[in-house]
Design a protein around this motif. Sequence first.
Motif, PDB file in Angstrom:
ATOM      1  N   ASN A  41       0.662  -1.228   0.128  1.00 60.40           N
ATOM      2  CA  ASN A  41      -0.078  -0.096  -0.069  1.00 60.40           C
ATOM      3  C   ASN A  41       0.845   1.122   0.160  1.00 60.40           C
ATOM      4  N   GLU A  42       1.875   1.276   0.761  1.00 60.06           N
ATOM      5  CA  GLU A  42       2.839   2.361   0.956  1.00 60.06           C
ATOM      6  C   GLU A  42       3.651   2.565  -0.371  1.00 60.06           C
ATOM      7  N   HIS A  43       4.094   1.575  -0.884  1.00 58.35           N
ATOM      8  CA  HIS A  43       4.775   1.729  -2.297  1.00 58.35           C
ATOM      9  C   HIS A  43       3.786   2.198  -3.207  1.00 58.35           C
ATOM     10  N   ILE A  44       2.665   1.843  -3.380  1.00 57.80           N
ATOM     11  CA  ILE A  44       1.778   2.288  -4.215  1.00 57.80           C
ATOM     12  C   ILE A  44       1.205   3.735  -4.297  1.00 57.80           C
ATOM     13  N   ILE A  45       1.143   4.259  -2.945  1.00 59.46           N
ATOM     14  CA  ILE A  45       0.843   5.658  -2.727  1.00 59.46           C
ATOM     15  C   ILE A  45       2.042   6.377  -2.961  1.00 59.46           C
ATOM     16  N   ARG A  46       3.138   5.950  -2.799  1.00 61.03           N
ATOM     17  CA  ARG A  46       4.402   6.783  -3.132  1.00 61.03           C
ATOM     18  C   ARG A  46       4.586   6.839  -4.437  1.00 61.03           C
ATOM     19  N   TYR A  47       4.310   5.927  -5.353  1.00 63.29           N
ATOM     20  CA  TYR A  47       4.146   5.711  -6.973  1.00 63.29           C
ATOM     21  C   TYR A  47       3.410   6.814  -7.454  1.00 63.29           C
ATOM     22  N   LEU A  48       2.170   6.603  -6.825  1.00 60.27           N
ATOM     23  CA  LEU A  48       1.216   7.601  -7.217  1.00 60.27           C
ATOM     24  C   LEU A  48       1.364   9.272  -7.333  1.00 60.27           C
ATOM     25  N   MET A  49       1.810   9.307  -5.974  1.00 58.78           N
ATOM     26  CA  MET A  49       2.419  10.825  -5.667  1.00 58.78           C
ATOM     27  C   MET A  49       3.663  11.316  -6.190  1.00 58.78           C
ATOM     28  N   GLU A  50       4.640  10.452  -6.675  1.00 59.51           N
ATOM     29  CA  GLU A  50       5.683  10.732  -7.395  1.00 59.51           C
ATOM     30  C   GLU A  50       5.458  10.958  -8.879  1.00 59.51           C
ATOM     31  N   ASN A  51       4.640  10.242  -9.321  1.00 61.05           N
ATOM     32  CA  ASN A  51       3.748  10.441 -10.703  1.00 61.05           C
ATOM     33  C   ASN A  51       2.842  11.538 -10.810  1.00 61.05           C
ATOM     34  N   GLY A  52       2.661  12.275  -9.785  1.00 57.74           N
ATOM     35  CA  GLY A  52       1.602  13.506  -9.928  1.00 57.74           C
ATOM     36  C   GLY A  52       0.126  12.743  -9.994  1.00 57.74           C
ATOM     37  N   LYS A  53      -0.231  11.573  -9.715  1.00 60.98           N
ATOM     38  CA  LYS A  53      -1.555  10.880  -9.736  1.00 60.98           C
ATOM     39  C   LYS A  53      -2.391  11.212  -8.675  1.00 60.98           C
ATOM     40  N   ILE A  54      -1.867  11.524  -7.576  1.00 60.07           N
ATOM     41  CA  ILE A  54      -2.539  11.872  -6.153  1.00 60.07           C
ATOM     42  C   ILE A  54      -1.759  12.987  -5.404  1.00 60.07           C
ATOM     43  N   THR A  55      -2.583  13.665  -4.911  1.00 57.32           N
ATOM     44  CA  THR A  55      -1.777  14.743  -4.163  1.00 57.32           C
ATOM     45  C   THR A  55      -2.122  14.566  -2.535  1.00 57.32           C
ATOM     46  N   GLU A  56      -0.959  15.221  -1.763  1.00 57.08           N
ATOM     47  CA  GLU A  56      -1.182  15.165  -0.230  1.00 57.08           C
ATOM     48  C   GLU A  56      -2.642  15.443   0.205  1.00 57.08           C
ATOM     49  N   GLU A  57      -3.186  16.509  -0.406  1.00 60.08           N
ATOM     50  CA  GLU A  57      -4.420  16.972  -0.073  1.00 60.08           C
ATOM     51  C   GLU A  57      -5.602  16.136  -0.416  1.00 60.08           C
ATOM     52  N   GLU A  58      -5.529  15.382  -1.489  1.00 63.19           N
ATOM     53  CA  GLU A  58      -6.452  14.179  -1.911  1.00 63.19           C
ATOM     54  C   GLU A  58      -6.331  13.179  -0.983  1.00 63.19           C
ATOM     55  N   LEU A  59      -5.069  12.856  -0.340  1.00 61.76           N
ATOM     56  CA  LEU A  59      -4.746  11.357   0.589  1.00 61.76           C
ATOM     57  C   LEU A  59      -5.744  11.959   1.808  1.00 61.76           C
ATOM     58  N   ARG A  60      -6.210  13.070   2.076  1.00 56.99           N
ATOM     59  CA  ARG A  60      -6.759  13.272   3.410  1.00 56.99           C
ATOM     60  C   ARG A  60      -8.245  12.821   3.194  1.00 56.99           C
ATOM     61  N   THR A  61      -8.748  12.771   2.296  1.00 57.30           N
ATOM     62  CA  THR A  61     -10.146  12.301   1.893  1.00 57.30           C
ATOM     63  C   THR A  61     -10.264  11.107   1.360  1.00 57.30           C
TER      64      THR A  61
END
Length: 229
Positions: free
Chosen positions: A27-47
């Motif tokens: 899960n953590e690797h997937i979230i990091r990958y999506l953030m590094e590639n601009g597919k999700i933001t810190e703000e979006e992760l709050r919801t």
Amino acid sequence: EDDDILIINKPAGMLSQKANPKDISANEHIIRYLMENGKITEEELRTFKPAVCNRLDRNTSGILLAGKTLKGLQQLSAELKSRSMEKYYRCLIAGDIAAKQKKKGYILKDERQNQVSVFQDGGANRKYIETEYDPVERFGEFTLLEVHLITGRSHQIRAHLASMGHPVVGDPKYGDEKINRIFENKANVTRQLLHAYRVEFTNKTSVTAELPSDFNQAILYLQSLKENK
């Protein structure tokens, strides 16, 4: 990967999801990958947090399915719950299985030991299991199987095969210690050779995850023995 889902080939040794707060899982690797590639933001992760929908044991490799969006998560979860998605594994087992066969039984889990037992009859807290096995390559004393997981219980493939006298090579929990030592010495196998190999979705598309190097090394070892006989 598409707009809603992400499928990865998980290596052995990686957790699917956290067992403890400090764990680093797929899960953590997937979230990091999506953030590094601009597919999700810190703000979006709050919801909403992308998440893995299926689980593999730490030392089982292969296909993990993750929802990148709420839509993707719901679609994958619905297919998994309805069992409309077909899941196939590859494993190397002790013994010779010559023909395709379907086996049924019941499984009882000891939560304290994190271990299951297989029974032919139902009983208190026993859950029904069904597994289909198809030989891919036979080596005399060992067989490379493709396993169609019809029900998906904890440790189902490993325990069901072991109960039939065909333990998975390298399995420390349900396997044969002597066989495991041979494969560790001869092919550097240090975990169960079980791999989530292929998934077929209801829309008829399928995804295949290549076998990892330790699995291929064990197959090469057996092929060399077969050729030298």
